[in-house]
Design a protein around this motif. Structure first.
Motif, PDB file in Angstrom:
ATOM      1  N   ARG A  21       0.829  -1.209   0.000  1.00  0.00           N
ATOM      2  CA  ARG A  21       0.000   0.000   0.000  1.00  0.00           C
ATOM      3  C   ARG A  21       0.863   1.259   0.000  1.00  0.00           C
ATOM      4  N   VAL A  22       1.917   1.272   0.809  1.00  0.00           N
ATOM      5  CA  VAL A  22       2.813   2.436   0.861  1.00  0.00           C
ATOM      6  C   VAL A  22       3.509   2.631  -0.478  1.00  0.00           C
ATOM      7  N   HIS A  23       3.995   1.528  -1.072  1.00  0.00           N
ATOM      8  CA  HIS A  23       4.672   1.621  -2.366  1.00  0.00           C
ATOM      9  C   HIS A  23       3.748   2.218  -3.419  1.00  0.00           C
ATOM     10  N   TRP A  24       2.544   1.694  -3.547  1.00  0.00           N
ATOM     11  CA  TRP A  24       1.622   2.167  -4.578  1.00  0.00           C
ATOM     12  C   TRP A  24       1.125   3.574  -4.289  1.00  0.00           C
ATOM     13  N   SER A  25       0.941   3.934  -3.018  1.00  0.00           N
ATOM     14  CA  SER A  25       0.497   5.303  -2.728  1.00  0.00           C
ATOM     15  C   SER A  25       1.600   6.297  -3.063  1.00  0.00           C
ATOM     16  N   ASN A  26       2.871   5.943  -2.790  1.00  0.00           N
ATOM     17  CA  ASN A  26       3.984   6.823  -3.165  1.00  0.00           C
ATOM     18  C   ASN A  26       4.077   6.970  -4.677  1.00  0.00           C
ATOM     19  N   LEU A  27       3.944   5.856  -5.397  1.00  0.00           N
ATOM     20  CA  LEU A  27       3.997   5.906  -6.860  1.00  0.00           C
ATOM     21  C   LEU A  27       2.872   6.768  -7.406  1.00  0.00           C
ATOM     22  N   HIS A  28       1.653   6.587  -6.890  1.00  0.00           N
ATOM     23  CA  HIS A  28       0.524   7.380  -7.371  1.00  0.00           C
ATOM     24  C   HIS A  28       0.735   8.858  -7.067  1.00  0.00           C
ATOM     25  N   TRP A  29       1.280   9.159  -5.884  1.00  0.00           N
ATOM     26  CA  TRP A  29       1.508  10.552  -5.519  1.00  0.00           C
ATOM     27  C   TRP A  29       2.475  11.209  -6.499  1.00  0.00           C
ATOM     28  N   VAL A  30       3.567  10.520  -6.824  1.00  0.00           N
ATOM     29  CA  VAL A  30       4.546  11.073  -7.771  1.00  0.00           C
ATOM     30  C   VAL A  30       3.912  11.258  -9.140  1.00  0.00           C
ATOM     31  N   LEU A  31       3.155  10.262  -9.608  1.00  0.00           N
ATOM     32  CA  LEU A  31       2.516  10.388 -10.915  1.00  0.00           C
ATOM     33  C   LEU A  31       1.510  11.533 -10.928  1.00  0.00           C
ATOM     34  N   ASP A  32       0.791  11.730  -9.837  1.00  0.00           N
ATOM     35  CA  ASP A  32      -0.192  12.808  -9.800  1.00  0.00           C
ATOM     36  C   ASP A  32       0.479  14.170  -9.725  1.00  0.00           C
ATOM     37  N   VAL A  33       1.525  14.301  -8.928  1.00  0.00           N
ATOM     38  CA  VAL A  33       2.189  15.596  -8.781  1.00  0.00           C
ATOM     39  C   VAL A  33       2.988  15.945 -10.043  1.00  0.00           C
ATOM     40  N   ALA A  34       3.768  15.004 -10.544  1.00  0.00           N
ATOM     41  CA  ALA A  34       4.662  15.294 -11.672  1.00  0.00           C
ATOM     42  C   ALA A  34       3.941  15.277 -13.022  1.00  0.00           C
ATOM     43  N   PHE A  35       2.917  14.431 -13.158  1.00  0.00           N
ATOM     44  CA  PHE A  35       2.251  14.277 -14.452  1.00  0.00           C
ATOM     45  C   PHE A  35       0.776  14.682 -14.419  1.00  0.00           C
ATOM     46  N   ASP A  36       0.289  15.147 -13.268  1.00  0.00           N
ATOM     47  CA  ASP A  36      -1.111  15.563 -13.111  1.00  0.00           C
ATOM     48  C   ASP A  36      -2.064  14.464 -13.588  1.00  0.00           C
ATOM     49  N   GLU A  37      -1.746  13.227 -13.192  1.00  0.00           N
ATOM     50  CA  GLU A  37      -2.454  12.054 -13.691  1.00  0.00           C
ATOM     51  C   GLU A  37      -3.938  12.055 -13.330  1.00  0.00           C
ATOM     52  N   ASP A  38      -4.306  12.601 -12.178  1.00  0.00           N
ATOM     53  CA  ASP A  38      -5.707  12.579 -11.769  1.00  0.00           C
ATOM     54  C   ASP A  38      -6.614  13.401 -12.683  1.00  0.00           C
ATOM     55  N   ARG A  39      -6.061  14.380 -13.364  1.00  0.00           N
ATOM     56  CA  ARG A  39      -6.883  15.190 -14.276  1.00  0.00           C
ATOM     57  C   ARG A  39      -7.022  14.568 -15.662  1.00  0.00           C
ATOM     58  N   ASN A  40      -6.359  13.473 -15.922  1.00  0.00           N
ATOM     59  CA  ASN A  40      -6.455  12.813 -17.221  1.00  0.00           C
ATOM     60  C   ASN A  40      -7.871  12.270 -17.401  1.00  0.00           C
ATOM     61  N   ARG A  41      -8.519  12.629 -18.485  1.00  0.00           N
ATOM     62  CA  ARG A  41      -9.895  12.202 -18.755  1.00  0.00           C
ATOM     63  C   ARG A  41      -9.992  11.322 -19.993  1.00  0.00           C
ATOM     64  N   THR A  42      -8.907  10.682 -20.343  1.00  0.00           N
ATOM     65  CA  THR A  42      -8.881   9.807 -21.504  1.00  0.00           C
ATOM     66  C   THR A  42      -9.749   8.586 -21.224  1.00  0.00           C
ATOM     67  N   ARG A  43     -10.690   8.281 -22.125  1.00  0.00           N
ATOM     68  CA  ARG A  43     -11.605   7.167 -21.884  1.00  0.00           C
ATOM     69  C   ARG A  43     -11.782   6.239 -23.087  1.00  0.00           C
ATOM     70  N   GLN A  44     -11.294   6.589 -24.232  1.00  0.00           N
ATOM     71  CA  GLN A  44     -11.530   5.823 -25.452  1.00  0.00           C
ATOM     72  C   GLN A  44     -10.672   4.560 -25.507  1.00  0.00           C
ATOM     73  N   ASN A  45     -11.315   3.422 -25.718  1.00  0.00           N
ATOM     74  CA  ASN A  45     -10.643   2.140 -25.920  1.00  0.00           C
ATOM     75  C   ASN A  45      -9.567   1.890 -24.854  1.00  0.00           C
ATOM     76  N   HIS A  46      -8.330   1.693 -25.294  1.00  0.00           N
ATOM     77  CA  HIS A  46      -7.220   1.388 -24.381  1.00  0.00           C
ATOM     78  C   HIS A  46      -6.325   2.594 -24.137  1.00  0.00           C
TER      79      HIS A  46
END
Length: 93
Positions: A21-46
């Motif tokens: 859980r700690v590993h994945w939460s740290n990874l998600h935090w970095v992806l969200d801060v550095a790449f703004d991953e949470d705002r990605n709204r891509t939904r088509q296919n894959h």
């Protein structure tokens, strides 16, 4: 050949769950801060999964680049501004 992922005992499920859980939460935090991953709204296919793979590859390239001790966000900006730096990152594969 057997590979060892952890030195935790097989019956130590609670500690393993916390470590994962700690590993994945740290990874998600970095992806969200550095790449703004949470705002990605891509939904088509894959496309969402494909972009996630690309972000993980980029994150690994940035983490492997150690010429300067700066954050991922700064390295990402520099790669956008400086083509020579970008090529150095890509050649680091």
């Amino acid at each position: 050949m057997q590979q060892i992922l952890s030195n935790l005992k097989a019956d130590d499920h609670r500690r393993l769950a916390i470590a994962v859980r700690v590993h994945w939460s740290n990874l998600h935090w970095v992806l969200d801060v550095a790449f703004d991953e949470d705002r990605n709204r891509t939904r088509q296919n894959h496309s969402a999964a494909n972009l996630a793979v690309i972000r993980h590859i980029a994150l690994n390239l940035f983490k492997n680049e150690t010429s300067r001790k700066v954050g991922i966000k700064v390295k990402r900006k520099r790669a956008g501004w400086d083509n020579d730096y970008l090529l150095r990152l890509i050649r680091g594969i």
